[in-house]
Design an enzyme around this catalytic site. Structure first.
Site, PDB file in Angstrom:
ATOM      1  N   ASP A   1      73.215  74.236  42.869  1.00 42.90           N
ATOM      2  CA  ASP A   1      73.055  75.658  43.165  1.00 42.90           C
ATOM      3  C   ASP A   1      72.157  76.260  42.074  1.00 42.90           C
ATOM      4  O   ASP A   1      72.017  75.686  40.978  1.00 42.90           O
ATOM      5  CB  ASP A   1      74.439  76.320  43.168  1.00 42.90           C
TER       6      ASP A   1
ATOM      7  N   ASP B   1      71.586  80.270  41.310  1.00 41.48           N
ATOM      8  CA  ASP B   1      72.102  81.462  40.627  1.00 41.48           C
ATOM      9  C   ASP B   1      73.549  81.245  40.186  1.00 41.48           C
ATOM     10  O   ASP B   1      74.419  80.918  40.990  1.00 41.48           O
ATOM     11  CB  ASP B   1      71.998  82.667  41.553  1.00 41.48           C
TER      12      ASP B   1
ATOM     13  N   GLY C   1      70.613  79.843  48.359  1.00 44.65           N
ATOM     14  CA  GLY C   1      70.442  80.816  49.419  1.00 44.65           C
ATOM     15  C   GLY C   1      69.050  81.412  49.416  1.00 44.65           C
ATOM     16  O   GLY C   1      68.650  82.069  50.381  1.00 44.65           O
TER      17      GLY C   1
ATOM     18  N   LYS D   1      75.836  74.634  53.085  1.00 45.21           N
ATOM     19  CA  LYS D   1      75.334  73.737  52.055  1.00 45.21           C
ATOM     20  C   LYS D   1      75.937  72.341  52.217  1.00 45.21           C
ATOM     21  O   LYS D   1      75.283  71.333  51.904  1.00 45.21           O
ATOM     22  CB  LYS D   1      75.630  74.296  50.665  1.00 45.21           C
TER      23      LYS D   1
ATOM     24  N   ASP E   1      78.948  77.315  41.646  1.00 45.77           N
ATOM     25  CA  ASP E   1      79.866  78.291  41.063  1.00 45.77           C
ATOM     26  C   ASP E   1      80.478  79.250  42.085  1.00 45.77           C
ATOM     27  O   ASP E   1      81.500  79.880  41.799  1.00 45.77           O
ATOM     28  CB  ASP E   1      79.140  79.138  40.007  1.00 45.77           C
TER      29      ASP E   1
ATOM     30  N   ASN F   1      80.305  80.104  48.437  1.00 44.98           N
ATOM     31  CA  ASN F   1      79.436  79.408  49.387  1.00 44.98           C
ATOM     32  C   ASN F   1      79.101  77.992  48.939  1.00 44.98           C
ATOM     33  O   ASN F   1      78.603  77.187  49.731  1.00 44.98           O
ATOM     34  CB  ASN F   1      78.138  80.201  49.625  1.00 44.98           C
TER      35      ASN F   1
END
Length: 270
Positions: free
Chosen positions: A9, A11, A44, A196, A219, A222
């Site tokens: 991921d 962010d 995302g 994901k 984190d 999602n």
């Protein structure tokens, strides 16, 4: 376990709290790729919002991959599409009608631009445009140029407006679409095949890598399905309590070299 594929991921995970790439993270990822491990950013964001980090990490070429729009698009880092799960124009029009009825701002994201009919645009749409380096165009859903993939529909507004809207959503929508709240200000709506976790499985299958040979680090809520689908799911130290509890392991936070520490420990055994 032998790790052949790592999904990261961005962010809250790859980036530090001030949205930077730590040198330790760059070094660990380059060490992983040098050892033959595929490292794939899974976000995302659209490709335009990821490209800077791909370049900094030397993750470029038709043998390197990136997952964008929360799994709606899998492509090479040079932009060659491999797997795409778009919304239909009919889907977008239905979602737009609901936004109009509920007086909620929205925008649609394609690989080329962010589109909104709202004038003035939501401040959060403007912020998103700047964050992901896509132009913001004023256009209703049914007027978006033909041929553009409608990858993400976003209900975007003040937190209290989105809170109320989320509570009033028809239950059937959760079966017709993949819906995820990744920020207090917005709800993302995607093709029902998207997540994901699904993207991890699709890419691993394409690369002839088994689930046991995959590792994912994240984190947010999602990210949770991705962590559960991976052979080893690692939660960041700054992840929510729910994500940490469900993960196989917990690394340090994104302010404390969490990604680098996880790669060195679990993928490179250093």
């Amino acid at each position: 376990m032998t790790v052949k594929l790592i999904l990261l991921d961005i962010d809250g995970t790859l980036l530090t709290p001030n949205d930077k790439l730590a040198l330790s993270t760059i070094d660990a990822i380059k060490a992983a790729t040098a050892s033959g491990i595929k490292v794939v950013l899974c976000s995302g964001r659209p490709l335009a919002g990821v490209q800077l980090y791909l370049d900094m990490l030397d993750l470029t070429g038709d043998d390197q991959y990136v997952i964008t729009h929360n799994g709606a698009s899998i492509q090479t880092t040079n932009g060659h599409p491999l797997i795409t799960h778009s919304l239909s124009l009919n889907d977008a029009e239905r979602l737009a009608d609901l936004a109009d009825q509920s007086k909620v701002h929205y925008h649609l994201i394609t690989p080329q631009a962010i589109y909104t009919p709202n004038r003035p645009a939501s401040a959060y749409s403007i912020r998103e445009s700047r964050l992901v380096h896509l132009p913001l165009n004023y256009q209703p859903a049914d007027k978006i140029p033909a041929g553009e993939d409608l990858l993400t529909f976003v209900y975007i507004d003040e937190t209290d407006v989105i809170d109320h809207f989320e509570q009033t959503l028809p239950p059937a929508m959760h079966h017709q679409f993949y819906m995820v709240r990744t920020d207090p200000h917005f709800i993302e709506v995607l093709n029902h095949q998207v997540s994901k976790a699904a993207a991890l499985t699709e890419l691993a299958d394409r690369l002839n890598i088994t689930a046991d040979e995959t590792m994912a680090i994240g984190d947010g809520e999602n990210d949770l399905p991705m962590l559960q689908a991976a052979g080893l799911g690692v939660a960041m130290g700054n992840a929510t309590a729910t994500v940490q509890a469900a993960a196989d392991a917990v690394t340090s936070s994104n302010a404390e070299d969490g990604v680098a520490n996880a790669i060195l420990k679990y993928a490179l055994s250093l």
